[in-house]
Design a protein around this motif. Structure first.
Motif, PDB file in Angstrom:
ATOM      1  N   ASP A  11      -1.354  -4.230   8.010  1.00 44.59           N
ATOM      2  CA  ASP A  11      -1.851  -3.970   6.661  1.00 44.59           C
ATOM      3  C   ASP A  11      -3.005  -4.895   6.327  1.00 44.59           C
ATOM      4  O   ASP A  11      -3.416  -5.728   7.148  1.00 44.59           O
ATOM      5  N   VAL A  12      -3.529  -4.748   5.131  1.00 45.79           N
ATOM      6  CA  VAL A  12      -4.752  -5.444   4.722  1.00 45.79           C
ATOM      7  C   VAL A  12      -4.584  -6.956   4.707  1.00 45.79           C
ATOM      8  O   VAL A  12      -5.570  -7.695   4.777  1.00 45.79           O
ATOM      9  N   ALA A  69       1.926  -4.640  13.773  1.00 47.15           N
ATOM     10  CA  ALA A  69       3.338  -4.370  13.512  1.00 47.15           C
ATOM     11  C   ALA A  69       3.605  -4.154  12.030  1.00 47.15           C
ATOM     12  O   ALA A  69       3.074  -4.886  11.190  1.00 47.15           O
ATOM     13  N   PRO A  70       4.427  -3.173  11.695  1.00 45.93           N
ATOM     14  CA  PRO A  70       4.771  -2.909  10.287  1.00 45.93           C
ATOM     15  C   PRO A  70       5.839  -3.873   9.780  1.00 45.93           C
ATOM     16  O   PRO A  70       6.985  -3.499   9.541  1.00 45.93           O
ATOM     17  N   GLU A 107       0.827  -1.200   0.000  1.00 44.20           N
ATOM     18  CA  GLU A 107       0.000   0.000   0.000  1.00 44.20           C
ATOM     19  C   GLU A 107       0.867   1.259   0.000  1.00 44.20           C
ATOM     20  O   GLU A 107       0.555   2.240  -0.684  1.00 44.20           O
ATOM     21  N   GLU A 108       1.944   1.206   0.745  1.00 43.47           N
ATOM     22  CA  GLU A 108       2.859   2.347   0.794  1.00 43.47           C
ATOM     23  C   GLU A 108       3.519   2.566  -0.566  1.00 43.47           C
ATOM     24  O   GLU A 108       3.632   3.703  -1.043  1.00 43.47           O
ATOM     25  N   LEU A 109       3.962   1.483  -1.185  1.00 41.56           N
ATOM     26  CA  LEU A 109       4.564   1.576  -2.514  1.00 41.56           C
ATOM     27  C   LEU A 109       3.579   2.162  -3.520  1.00 41.56           C
ATOM     28  O   LEU A 109       3.907   3.100  -4.263  1.00 41.56           O
ATOM     29  N   PHE A 110       2.371   1.641  -3.528  1.00 43.76           N
ATOM     30  CA  PHE A 110       1.359   2.099  -4.475  1.00 43.76           C
ATOM     31  C   PHE A 110       1.043   3.570  -4.246  1.00 43.76           C
ATOM     32  O   PHE A 110       0.957   4.362  -5.191  1.00 43.76           O
TER      33      PHE A 110
END
Length: 358
Positions: free
Chosen positions: A179-180, A220-221, A77-80
């Motif tokens: 994340d998702v 957690a990321p 998601e961050e990349l997109f």
């Protein structure tokens, strides 16, 4: 953590040394890549946190004379999101299979010139025609693996997702991915497909997560493995290779795909649309596919290779490790994520936001 703007240092990029997800070891977000430095001697790489070998980038520069600027991200998601409004100057990016589909549909990926990638011949047959990009027109498989449960054996083996949702076995000692993918694994627990497009099922998964939020220590990321290693949690939803790395440091840590199944994924080397250095990007991808190079990375990061010539070079105990290369009966319980359009993606993003905000 702060970001540093510099050419990539020669120091190791150990996966557990960088916990910030988006920490940059070479370039800050928004770096003006097209600035004074001669671009014909640079390749700008945007990769997952610590997803490269200790000497890979140094060796690439030595072999080609091309310097590497290196930025890190923590989720697809961050990349997109970073490239949604236009490429700020990246050459090589590393999206997961369903995001290859999503980024292709959005016109965010450049076509690959196979004439500049002779080492594609090293790929195992099953990875030469992946469903998400059958002609490898926009992507080259980099590593693959599963998403499952890391756990501390001394507390108890994690057999299933149901143990997280239905028992108090690890209350307050659970880390789930921020994340998702966590929402999709919850669908698996509920008996649905991870690729469900049913709004009611997606909402049910969000509700199930909200009900157990008091049990969860943290979302957690992509650092659940570090929390296991430090003893801060006893079970973590994490990617196979991440957990395998800390298993080498602490034999109390284990990993398995839950009984309900999990996610099987492939991360891919792609060239971003508008890349300032496409020739250098092709050179970087082809270098990674060298059998010796790819095998050396695999030995460090503990993920499964799509490169059959590289896999043949691995130590036997790693080449035949079923945690890294699961047997077919385990893979049959897993699903490959499929991009189903922006409307479905928005359903997931809305449901995930609701989980985090509750």
């Amino acid at each position: 953590m702060s970001r540093r703007r510099t050419l990539l240092p020669l120091a190791a990029l150990d996966r557990r040394r960088f916990l910030g997800g988006t920490l940059s070891v070479a370039a800050a977000a928004g770096l003006p890549f097209r600035s004074a430095e001669a671009q014909d001697k640079v390749v700008n790489v945007y990769n997952w946190d610590t997803y490269i070998g200790e000497n890979t980038l140094e060796d690439f520069t030595e072999a080609t004379g091309i310097n590497v600027r290196y930025d890190l991200y923590g989720s697809n998601e961050e990349l997109f999101g970073k490239l949604r409004e236009g490429n700020p100057g990246y050459d090589v990016i590393v999206p997961t299979d369903n995001y290859v589909q999503r980024m292709r549909a959005a016109g965010m990926l450049a076509s690959l010139d196979h004439a500049l990638l002779p080492n594609l011949a090293n790929l195992a047959p099953r990875f030469r025609t992946p469903s998400y990009d059958p002609e490898l027109e926009h992507s080259v498989p980099y590593f693959w693996g599963t998403l499952g449960l890391g756990y501390r054996s001394s507390v108890g083996t994690a057999e299933s997702l149901a143990e997280i949702f239905e028992t108090g076995k690890w209350d307050g000692r659970i880390a789930l991915l921020a994340d998702v993918d966590t929402l999709r694994m919850t669908l698996k627990y509920l008996g649905y497909s991870m690729n469900s497009s049913d709004p009611a099922q997606i909402a049910e998964a969000a509700d199930a997560l909200i009900r157990i939020k008091s049990k969860i220590k943290t979302f957690a990321p992509d650092t659940g493995q570090d929390l296991l290693l430090s003893g801060e949690v006893d079970v973590a939803l994490e990617f196979s290779g991440d957990v395998l790395q800390v298993m080498e440091e602490d034999p109390d840590i284990g990993y398995r795909v839950p009984k309900e199944g999990g996610q099987i994924w492939t991360d891919n080397l792609c060239i971003a649309k508008g890349a300032p250095n496409p020739a250098n990007a092709h050179a970087f991808i082809n270098f990674i596919l060298e059998a010796e190079v790819h095998a050396a990375i695999a030995e460090e990061i503990q993920y499964a290779l799509p490169n059959e010539k590289a896999r043949a070079l691995l130590p036997e105990e790693m080449r035949d490790d079923e945690t890294i290369y699961p047997p077919e009966e385990v893979l049959e319980r897993c699903e490959l994520l499929v991009y189903q359009g922006e409307e479905v993606s928005a359903l997931y993003e809305k449901a995930w936001t609701r989980v985090l905000a509750s």
